[in-house]
Design an enzyme around this catalytic site. Structure first.
Site, PDB file in Angstrom:
ATOM      1  N   ASN A 157       6.085  37.569 -17.795  1.00 62.34           N
ATOM      2  CA  ASN A 157       5.244  38.372 -16.912  1.00 62.34           C
ATOM      3  C   ASN A 157       5.056  37.605 -15.604  1.00 62.34           C
ATOM      4  O   ASN A 157       5.069  36.373 -15.597  1.00 62.34           O
ATOM      5  CB  ASN A 157       3.870  38.624 -17.550  1.00 62.34           C
ATOM      6  CG  ASN A 157       3.940  39.617 -18.685  1.00 62.34           C
ATOM      7  OD1 ASN A 157       4.926  40.323 -18.852  1.00 62.34           O
ATOM      8  ND2 ASN A 157       2.880  39.666 -19.488  1.00 62.34           N
ATOM      9  N   ILE A 169      -3.059  36.237 -28.227  1.00 61.60           N
ATOM     10  CA  ILE A 169      -3.935  35.065 -28.222  1.00 61.60           C
ATOM     11  C   ILE A 169      -5.402  35.464 -28.105  1.00 61.60           C
ATOM     12  O   ILE A 169      -6.269  34.928 -28.803  1.00 61.60           O
ATOM     13  CB  ILE A 169      -3.523  34.108 -27.085  1.00 61.60           C
ATOM     14  CG1 ILE A 169      -2.084  33.636 -27.301  1.00 61.60           C
ATOM     15  CG2 ILE A 169      -4.470  32.913 -27.013  1.00 61.60           C
ATOM     16  CD1 ILE A 169      -1.530  32.787 -26.172  1.00 61.60           C
ATOM     17  N   LEU A 170      -5.699  36.421 -27.230  1.00 66.80           N
ATOM     18  CA  LEU A 170      -7.085  36.855 -27.058  1.00 66.80           C
ATOM     19  C   LEU A 170      -7.632  37.460 -28.341  1.00 66.80           C
ATOM     20  O   LEU A 170      -8.732  37.133 -28.789  1.00 66.80           O
ATOM     21  CB  LEU A 170      -7.176  37.856 -25.906  1.00 66.80           C
ATOM     22  CG  LEU A 170      -8.569  38.411 -25.592  1.00 66.80           C
ATOM     23  CD1 LEU A 170      -9.522  37.278 -25.186  1.00 66.80           C
ATOM     24  CD2 LEU A 170      -8.494  39.466 -24.486  1.00 66.80           C
ATOM     25  N   PHE A 189      -8.536  38.615 -19.470  1.00 67.79           N
ATOM     26  CA  PHE A 189      -8.147  39.209 -18.194  1.00 67.79           C
ATOM     27  C   PHE A 189      -7.212  40.375 -18.470  1.00 67.79           C
ATOM     28  O   PHE A 189      -6.404  40.336 -19.417  1.00 67.79           O
ATOM     29  CB  PHE A 189      -7.449  38.181 -17.301  1.00 67.79           C
ATOM     30  CG  PHE A 189      -8.383  37.480 -16.352  1.00 67.79           C
ATOM     31  CD1 PHE A 189      -8.251  37.630 -14.978  1.00 67.79           C
ATOM     32  CD2 PHE A 189      -9.403  36.672 -16.840  1.00 67.79           C
ATOM     33  CE1 PHE A 189      -9.114  36.979 -14.106  1.00 67.79           C
ATOM     34  CE2 PHE A 189     -10.268  36.018 -15.977  1.00 67.79           C
ATOM     35  CZ  PHE A 189     -10.123  36.176 -14.605  1.00 67.79           C
TER      36      PHE A 189
END
Length: 414
Positions: free
Chosen positions: A223, A321-322, A338
């Site tokens: 990304n 991961i979040l 984010f």
């Protein structure tokens, strides 16, 4: 009172970045007066610098008009800070040895103001013992030295010696000038200088940059991300007194002062580094983690076969991961994600908030020049609603967010 910077531009290929540095400083209300060495004039014209500084550009030691009206002594002392950017190996050597053979070095020898040198040179020149010896001398003399960045160079080599990005130089200049960061009045003043540091004793975990997921030895999935926002947040957290762990994907940014940095490449490496850094009081997941990776990574470069058909590429999903942290046994007290969106920004952020188990989602519209730029417009989405912030520089966003984090943590029981 307006702060003044005397900018000395020496003759390296990175001299062109001085124009952007001047532009950014002027936008922050800092006055700039410029000096060009003779070799710098091969890369930047006095006219271009003069237009941006709105001042005369100096360079000739023996211009009688300049000596009569300004004088090299006055010129060296009318600024609050003298900045040499780029600082070539040549000018660093002359500075270290007290040589004053042109206007720039004479000013440096005559000044009684703080001096910041921002080196930029070939990697071999940077690592040469003579250069390192000169740097040690300059540090001993009280000159502030900003570490160069690593990356590809104009000469074709790769390594340490690149001029840091202008935004990074501006942050260091502002620190040395002891200026409060210019934050929108509606956001308060998130400046953490002083006796009370709101995150003292807290551990803040930050991820930043992209991940690179290899397809073969020369290709990868990623990304877009410059890492600037995450690095700014890590720097702000450190200034607020926190112990900061920054897990960084592949970016060419200098490590902020007071920050422990862990470099990774892939999403799985980032997850492992994040889990190894726990426990943390707050985790701010800024990294643009690639959603997918190649199911099988080729050992050799995949070659075109001449059929006109693309090579088959099977993808598999990367770990989230979040979401992993949102349901982790050592979940941070405050978990912030984010969301980079191009449409329906708030709606997508609200959906992500519930799905990931986060406390806040910082949503930003990346349809413009946010990627790689120095400004951002964000919305803080939480169960309490949506807090829309005005457009700000990324370091302003970072300071405002860290102030909000500090307030939230202080309101929670330990």
């Amino acid at each position: 009172m307006t702060k003044r910077v005397l900018l000395i531009v020496s003759g390296g290929i990175a001299a062109y970045k001085a124009l952007e540095l001047v532009r950014l400083l002027r936008r922050r209300g800092i006055a700039v007066r410029a000096v060009l060495t003779e070799s710098a004039k091969q890369f930047v014209t006095p006219l271009s610098l003069g237009v941006l500084t709105e001042d005369h550009v100096y360079g000739d030691m023996f211009d009688l008009k300049e000596e009569r009206e300004i004088g090299h002594i006055q010129l060296s002392r009318q600024a609050d800070l003298v900045v040499v950017a780029p600082a070539t190996a040549n000018i660093l050597a002359r500075m270290a040895n007290g040589i004053a053979d042109d206007l720039a070095t004479t000013l440096l020898l005559a000044t009684d103001k703080p001096v910041l040198a921002v080196p930029a040179m070939n990697v071999r020149m940077w690592h040469h013992r003579a250069t390192q010896r000169n740097l040690e001398t300059l540090r001993g003399d009280g000159v502030h030295i900003m570490e160069p960045a690593s990356g590809a160079m104009a000469c074709g080599e790769y390594g340490k010696g690149r001029l840091p990005e202008p935004e990074e130089i501006v942050v260091e200049i502002e620190r040395l000038l002891a200026l409060p960061l210019p934050v929108d009045p509606l956001m308060g003043q998130p400046d953490f200088e002083g006796d009370t540091l709101p995150l003292d004793g807290k551990h803040i975990l930050v991820t930043a940059g992209p991940t690179h997921e290899p397809i073969d030895p020369v290709r990868y999935i990623a990304n877009r991300s410059s890492g600037k926002q995450g690095f700014a947040i890590a720097a702000a957290a450190a200034r607020a007194g926190a112990r900061v762990t920054l897990v960084a994907g592949p970016v060419q940014l200098p490590t902020p002062a007071g920050v422990d940095r862990v470099d990774v490449e892939t999403a799985r490496e980032m997850l492992a580094a994040v889990e190894a850094a726990l426990p943390a009081d707050a985790a701010i997941m800024v990294a643009a983690v690639a959603d997918w990776r190649a199911a099988d990574t080729a050992d050799q470069k995949i070659k075109k076969d001449g059929s006109g058909q693309p090579a088959p590429l099977a993808l598999t999903e990367n770990p989230d991961i979040l979401a992993t942290l949102g349901h982790h046994a050592q979940r941070p007290r405050l978990l912030i994600g984010f969301a980079a969106e191009t449409q329906a920004v708030a709606d997508h952020a609200l959906a992500k908030l519930a799905k990931k188990g986060a406390d806040w989602i910082v949503a930003n519209d990346v349809s413009g020049d946010v990627m790689g730029g120095d400004s951002n417009t964000v919305q803080i989405v939480s169960a309490a609603g949506i807090d829309r912030w005005p457009p700000m520089f990324k370091h302003q966003v970072a300071n405002a967010l860290i102030q909000k984090v500090a307030d939230a943590l202080s309101a929670q029981p330990d």
